[in-house]
Scaffold this active site. Structure first.
Site, short mmCIF file in Angstrom:
data_model
loop_
_atom_site.label_atom_id
_atom_site.label_comp_id
_atom_site.label_asym_id
_atom_site.label_seq_id
_atom_site.Cartn_x
_atom_site.Cartn_y
_atom_site.Cartn_z
N HIS B 6 0.84 -1.21 0.00
CA HIS B 6 0.00 0.00 0.00
C HIS B 6 0.87 1.25 0.00
CE1 HIS B 6 -3.70 2.20 1.99
NE2 HIS B 6 -3.26 2.82 0.92
N HIS B 8 1.28 5.12 -2.20
CA HIS B 8 0.71 6.02 -3.20
C HIS B 8 1.79 7.00 -3.67
CE1 HIS B 8 -3.31 4.61 -2.29
NE2 HIS B 8 -3.20 4.94 -1.03
N TYR B 194 -11.84 7.48 5.02
CA TYR B 194 -11.09 6.27 4.65
C TYR B 194 -11.50 5.09 5.56
CZ TYR B 194 -7.64 8.75 1.67
OH TYR B 194 -7.00 9.47 0.68
N HIS B 223 -5.90 0.30 5.62
CA HIS B 223 -5.95 0.94 6.94
C HIS B 223 -6.35 -0.09 7.99
CE1 HIS B 223 -7.43 3.63 3.65
NE2 HIS B 223 -6.24 4.11 3.88
N GLU B 284 1.26 2.63 3.67
CA GLU B 284 0.55 3.81 3.17
C GLU B 284 1.51 4.98 3.02
OE1 GLU B 284 -2.62 4.69 5.85
OE2 GLU B 284 -3.65 6.05 4.52
N ARG B 290 2.42 11.91 8.17
CA ARG B 290 3.81 12.08 7.73
C ARG B 290 4.78 12.35 8.86
NH1 ARG B 290 3.81 14.29 1.68
NH2 ARG B 290 1.81 13.41 1.03
#
Lengths: 339, 339
Positions: B6, B8, B194, B223, B284, B290
């Protein structure tokens, strides 16, 4: 003393649902069915509806008092109009009051609100006041989505809701954030909509300054807080990324979680990541899951068993089972029992 | 070998978002901005966008390959119309293809689909086929709510989606159930929408016979499965109350969870309640959260650390980090590395 902060009158006598059925049938014909259409419910019918249900379960499980509200899925604020909702809400709340009058040691009342998608929350403040001041209720259930799964109202942190919050603060009562049935086919009520609403509300609170405006406003997020404790690291990280205060400082003076999590690993996680001061014992009985777990031989919703299986100090056990509930529901006046 | 299922492309060169901005600005003026409006992105710009981001994090964290898809929040299927979505989707997927071509050992492609609220899912099947057959992609991200928080599409178990599922089965590729940005002010994207979508999809699967119709169809719920593992007892109980088969029999041959849960207690719960065969390592990254956790000194989304902290057999570690991903993504052909 053991206080269950989350119980619904899911076993109410069928005359209550008969009134609701008549009300909804009337809507189709353009009729407002008056409250007087409800057939009288006798004290014996009320006793019968509880003796082999909530009262039996209290005895069996060793709990003392349930903070008790109308069936959540039946609130269905999306059906009909404001008048429909007001009449149905009063019928439900008045019946809870009779339960609490018949069994003052076993139940304390929490009210449904006469919400409706088009009605401003200020109109719920009147019923809250009636229930608290006249009927002795100690809190309310607040539906963040009166549309029933379409989420058309503003977030709970919007000023839209402030008139109700002002009344809650004035009366010193908390709200449990609790949606009702879903008319959106995407959302199963108890398997998705309920948990989604819990998660949604928490994130709304996280991103707002609501509790700066209302420092004493208190919410219980039921069903163990939806997805929140499982994703506590995500929420801590999101708060930091969004330059919000730490969760402990910004939210945990106002937001509480119940223990409606139906297996031991979930309860262990909840008790590990959320401060004990923020956890209120709850079972949601008789509610979302009614069966017996074949692996344990006990009801899934017998949440006291899971908590009993976690090593806790006497002080922490007291907080979860009684102390926190007394703090969050200061109008609860029932004296401690020595069981 | 460690496969992150996962990731992106959240760090794509700004020329990609410039095209999107032009496209959305064009919509306001009633213009369909053509794909040719996108300024060419050089290989060096792609390298630069990754070297200090995903590739650095792979090296730092000791992971090998990321199953890589366009930025999820930017899919925004609710903006514009089907043409808008198709052009944007192709631009995003083509860029992922270039990443995978430049770094075949580090990235394998998963595509965005050209969904749009009014477009039938059959129209996504073509782009899926192009990405798999022509670009070597190994899966797709499927948005269960192309309306962006209004949930106006039928549930994922409705026949509405079957033409896409037929293509997925034909190509033997899975879908990650992944919503995008929310235009409903109730739902914060990464903090509510989400997780709600994850929970919602699981409950849809639980209440349907979808996998009887498609025995080889496979979904990853990201998630960490939203609220599902934390409420595993609730889901076991609901399945029983609803007279559905046990979850292990009905769902866990088709439904998988990633490990995008950003603290150790959450990962411990996930690994305790969900069979190891159904868990795929994921982070993710670079994504929803972050920051660095001041308590640990490590990034919240460094999920490998949490898994490393859980006692696991070599076989179970292999399954989570590599074996399950190879089973769920059979088109993944990268050979094992010995790190």
């Amino acid at each position: 003393m053991i206080i269950d902060c989350h119980g619904h009158y899911t076993t109410a006598p069928s005359k209550l649902s008969a009134f609701r059925d008549a009300q909804l049938a009337g809507l189709k014909d353009g009729l407002d069915i008056p409250a007087s259409a409800q057939r009288p419910i006798s004290d014996d019918e009320i006793r019968e509806s509880l003796e082999n249900a909530q009262l039996k379960l209290q005895r069996d499980r060793g709990t003392d008092l349930t903070i008790f509200s109308p069936r959540a899925s039946a609130m269905a604020h999306h059906l009909g109009n404001e008048t429909t909702s007001r009449r149905w809400t009063r019928a439900c709340n008045d019946l809870i009051h009779r339960v609490c009058t018949l069994y003052p040691e076993n139940f304390a009342g929490v009210c449904q609100l006469p919400q409706s998608p088009a009605a401003p929350p200020a109109q719920s403040a009147g019923e809250l006041e009636r229930c608290v001041r006249e009927l002795g209720f100690i809190g309310c259930n607040l539906n963040p989505d009166p549309s029933g799964g379409h989420w058309t109202s503003p977030p709970l942190t919007d000023r839209h809701w402030y008139p109700l919050y002002e009344k809650m603060v004035e009366l010193d009562v908390p709200a449990m954030v609790h949606v009702s049935a879903s008319c959106n086919p995407n959302f199963h009520a108890t398997g998705a909509h309920y948990l989604n609403a819990d998660t949604t509300a928490f994130m709304q609170f996280l991103t707002s300054d609501l509790f700066r405006d209302f420092p004493t406003l208190r919410f219980i997020i039921p069903h163990g807080g939806g997805a929140v404790p499982y994703h506590w690291g995500r929420y801590r990280g999101l708060a930091q990324d969004l330059k919000r205060p730490a969760l402990e400082d910004s939210l945990l003076k106002n937001v509480y979680f119940d223990t409606c999590v139906y297996h031991l690993p979930g309860i262990e996680l909840l008790l590990k990541v959320i401060p004990i001061e923020n956890i209120l014992f709850g079972s949601e009985m008789v509610g979302a899951v009614r069966g017996i777990d074949p692996r344990s031989g006990h009801h899934f919703d017998h949440t006291k068993r899971y908590i009993d299986a976690v090593p806790l100090s006497d002080g922490d056990r007291y907080r979860i089972f009684e102390g926190n509930a007394r703090r969050v529901f200061p109008r609860l006046k029932v004296s401690a029992t020595t069981r």
